[in-house]
Scaffold this motif. Structure first.
Motif, short mmCIF file in Angstrom:
data_model
loop_
_atom_site.label_atom_id
_atom_site.label_comp_id
_atom_site.label_asym_id
_atom_site.label_seq_id
_atom_site.Cartn_x
_atom_site.Cartn_y
_atom_site.Cartn_z
N SER A 236 0.80 -1.22 0.00
CA SER A 236 0.00 0.00 0.00
C SER A 236 0.84 1.27 0.00
O SER A 236 0.34 2.35 -0.33
N VAL A 237 2.12 1.18 0.38
CA VAL A 237 2.95 2.38 0.45
C VAL A 237 4.15 2.32 -0.50
O VAL A 237 4.89 3.30 -0.62
N LYS A 238 4.33 1.19 -1.16
CA LYS A 238 5.48 1.01 -2.04
C LYS A 238 5.48 2.08 -3.13
O LYS A 238 4.46 2.36 -3.76
N GLY A 239 6.63 2.72 -3.31
CA GLY A 239 6.74 3.78 -4.32
C GLY A 239 6.40 5.16 -3.79
O GLY A 239 6.68 6.17 -4.45
N ARG A 240 5.80 5.24 -2.60
CA ARG A 240 5.44 6.54 -2.02
C ARG A 240 6.23 6.81 -0.73
O ARG A 240 6.55 7.96 -0.44
N PHE A 241 6.51 5.78 0.03
CA PHE A 241 7.22 5.93 1.31
C PHE A 241 8.64 5.38 1.19
O PHE A 241 8.88 4.41 0.47
N THR A 242 9.55 6.00 1.94
CA THR A 242 10.94 5.53 1.98
C THR A 242 11.42 5.49 3.42
O THR A 242 11.34 6.50 4.12
N ILE A 243 11.92 4.33 3.84
CA ILE A 243 12.50 4.19 5.17
C ILE A 243 14.00 4.28 5.06
O ILE A 243 14.61 3.78 4.10
N SER A 244 14.62 4.96 6.02
CA SER A 244 16.07 5.08 6.05
C SER A 244 16.51 5.19 7.50
O SER A 244 15.69 5.38 8.40
N ARG A 245 17.81 5.06 7.73
CA ARG A 245 18.32 5.16 9.10
C ARG A 245 19.69 5.82 9.08
O ARG A 245 20.44 5.73 8.10
N ASP A 246 19.99 6.47 10.20
CA ASP A 246 21.30 7.07 10.41
C ASP A 246 21.81 6.50 11.74
O ASP A 246 21.41 6.95 12.81
N ASN A 247 22.68 5.52 11.66
CA ASN A 247 23.13 4.85 12.88
C ASN A 247 24.00 5.76 13.76
O ASN A 247 24.07 5.58 14.96
N ALA A 248 24.63 6.74 13.15
CA ALA A 248 25.42 7.69 13.93
C ALA A 248 24.53 8.57 14.80
O ALA A 248 24.97 9.06 15.85
#
Length: 123
Positions: free
Chosen positions: A63-75
């Protein structure tokens, strides 16, 4: 023990964008899988997106593919959810979750949860 605090929710018009953030405590953040779930009024909590400890692997609900992006900054001990082209059906409380297992789509796969942040999309 991991503590999670979400932020960035709010009211936005359909077609707009929001970026959610989830700040985690603890020095072992980089070893945890992180995920976002959401829960709309009267519905169960559903998986939205997940990211591996390194950030190399991500997984999204259809339902969110192509619209939402998950990311992370471990620092920064922070995971993000960039939400574009928002729709009224995206309205929900969004929760951040973490665990040491792989990216799982069920709520039972995560031991640690934030308190949630409200996202409201008006039509």
């Amino acid at each position: 023990q991991v503590q999670l605090v979400e932020s960035g929710g709010g009211l936005v018009q359909a077609g707009g964008s929001l970026r959610l953030s989830c700040a985690a405590s603890g020095r072992t953040f980089s070893s945890y899988v992180m995920a976002w779930f959401r829960q709309a009024p009267g519905k169960g909590r559903e998986f939205v997106a997940g990211i591996s400890w390194s950030g190399a692997n991500t997984y999204y609900a259809d339902s969110v593919k192509g619209r939402f992006t998950i990311s992370r900054d471990n620092a920064k001990n922070t995971v993000y959810l960039q939400m574009n082209n928002l729709k009224p059906e995206d309205t929900a409380v969004y929760y951040c979750a973490s665990d040491r297992q792989g990216i799982l789509t069920g709520v039972r796969g995560y031991a640690y949860w934030g308190q949630g942040t409200q996202v409201t999309v008006s039509s």
